[in-house]
Design a protein around this motif. Structure first.
Motif, mmCIF file in Angstrom:
data_model
loop_
_atom_site.group_PDB
_atom_site.id
_atom_site.type_symbol
_atom_site.label_atom_id
_atom_site.label_comp_id
_atom_site.label_asym_id
_atom_site.label_seq_id
_atom_site.Cartn_x
_atom_site.Cartn_y
_atom_site.Cartn_z
ATOM 1 N N GLY A 58 0.818 -1.211 0.000
ATOM 2 C CA GLY A 58 0.000 0.000 0.000
ATOM 3 C C GLY A 58 0.851 1.260 0.000
ATOM 4 N N ARG A 59 1.959 1.215 0.738
ATOM 5 C CA ARG A 59 2.843 2.383 0.770
ATOM 6 C C ARG A 59 3.609 2.553 -0.540
ATOM 7 N NH1 ARG A 59 3.951 0.186 5.816
ATOM 8 N NH2 ARG A 59 5.875 -0.730 4.999
ATOM 9 N N GLU A 60 4.107 1.441 -1.067
ATOM 10 C CA GLU A 60 4.976 1.514 -2.248
ATOM 11 C C GLU A 60 4.198 1.604 -3.560
ATOM 12 O OE1 GLU A 60 7.340 -1.969 -1.827
ATOM 13 O OE2 GLU A 60 8.328 -1.231 -0.019
ATOM 14 N N GLY A 61 2.996 1.073 -3.583
ATOM 15 C CA GLY A 61 2.235 1.045 -4.826
ATOM 16 C C GLY A 61 1.053 1.981 -4.836
ATOM 17 N N ARG A 69 -8.226 2.755 -2.946
ATOM 18 C CA ARG A 69 -7.781 1.396 -2.648
ATOM 19 C C ARG A 69 -6.717 1.386 -1.554
ATOM 20 N NH1 ARG A 69 -7.312 -1.891 -8.054
ATOM 21 N NH2 ARG A 69 -9.502 -2.386 -8.023
ATOM 22 N N VAL A 70 -5.860 2.401 -1.533
ATOM 23 C CA VAL A 70 -4.839 2.494 -0.492
ATOM 24 C C VAL A 70 -5.502 2.656 0.873
ATOM 25 C CG1 VAL A 70 -2.951 3.913 0.417
ATOM 26 C CG2 VAL A 70 -3.016 3.346 -2.011
ATOM 27 N N GLU A 104 -2.846 -6.861 -10.689
ATOM 28 C CA GLU A 104 -1.627 -7.671 -10.818
ATOM 29 C C GLU A 104 -0.366 -6.835 -10.669
ATOM 30 O OE1 GLU A 104 -0.895 -10.976 -11.074
ATOM 31 O OE2 GLU A 104 -3.013 -11.247 -10.578
ATOM 32 N N ALA A 105 -0.406 -5.585 -11.117
ATOM 33 C CA ALA A 105 0.784 -4.728 -11.035
ATOM 34 C C ALA A 105 1.176 -4.446 -9.583
ATOM 35 C CB ALA A 105 0.530 -3.418 -11.772
ATOM 36 N N ALA A 106 0.219 -4.510 -8.666
ATOM 37 C CA ALA A 106 0.505 -4.230 -7.258
ATOM 38 C C ALA A 106 0.887 -5.488 -6.483
ATOM 39 C CB ALA A 106 -0.704 -3.570 -6.608
ATOM 40 N N ARG A 107 0.733 -6.638 -7.100
ATOM 41 C CA ARG A 107 1.033 -7.898 -6.409
ATOM 42 C C ARG A 107 2.497 -8.269 -6.607
ATOM 43 N NH1 ARG A 107 -2.496 -12.140 -5.601
ATOM 44 N NH2 ARG A 107 -4.505 -11.348 -4.993
#
Length: 174
Positions: A58-61, A69-70, A104-107
């Motif tokens: 959540g912090r990095e993406g 969403r964060v 998927e980009a955040a996983r």
């Protein structure tokens, strides 16, 4: 030997066998209780690791996830770390829903690995609980009230999305 001697000998043998069984069962119950405790510690560590990875995601993406969403992810992680009302299953289910909605980009691979570890740890814990409950519910154990002063361990059921994979794998091999 006279008949009363046979009766005493038979009663003695039955008593020794019963005491042996009770000793064996109590030892097994103690070992199962330790197994449940260790499995819970592993499950708790896996859940904590997953929450930590999600907080970092959540912090990095934040740019990939978007502000809404964060915020949802942060609330779900906080609720999983300190469940409102003490119901951790509900908090972990809410966190699991947020995880499934992540793009998927955040996983990260670590996050997927953490999800699998949570699923495995949950299964090991629930297996230990099932074995303990089965032994304590046997008729002789109930009559003799073995471990009656201790609460029955509870299953930890969350929707981690892995049940369908296991069920599919079993039906394909049977």
């Amino acid at each position: 030997m006279v008949p009363p001697t046979w009766t005493l000998l038979t009663a003695g043998i039955v008593l020794v066998l019963l005491l042996g069984w009770v000793t064996f069962t109590l030892t097994r119950l103690r070992r199962l209780e330790g197994r449940v405790t260790r499995a819970w510690e592993v499950l708790d560590a896996a859940l904590t690791r997953r929450a930590d990875l999600l907080a970092a995601a959540g912090r990095e993406g934040a740019d990939v996830l978007g502000p809404d969403r964060v915020v949802d992810l942060g609330r779900a992680v906080d609720a999983a770390r300190r469940p409102p009302g003490g119901d951790r299953e509900v908090a972990e289910n809410a966190l699991g829903r947020v995880v499934r909605e992540l793009p998927e980009a955040a996983r990260s691979p670590e996050l997927d690995d953490a999800g699998w570890r949570v699923g495995l740890a949950r299964r090991f814990y629930n297996d230990a609980v099932r074995d303990t409950r089965a032994l304590r519910r046997r008729p002789i154990a109930r009559v003799l009230r073995l471990h009656a002063g201790r609460p029955l361990p509870r299953f930890f059921d969350i929707d981690d999305g892995l049940d369908a994979v296991v069920a599919t794998g079993r039906s394909g091999t049977a």
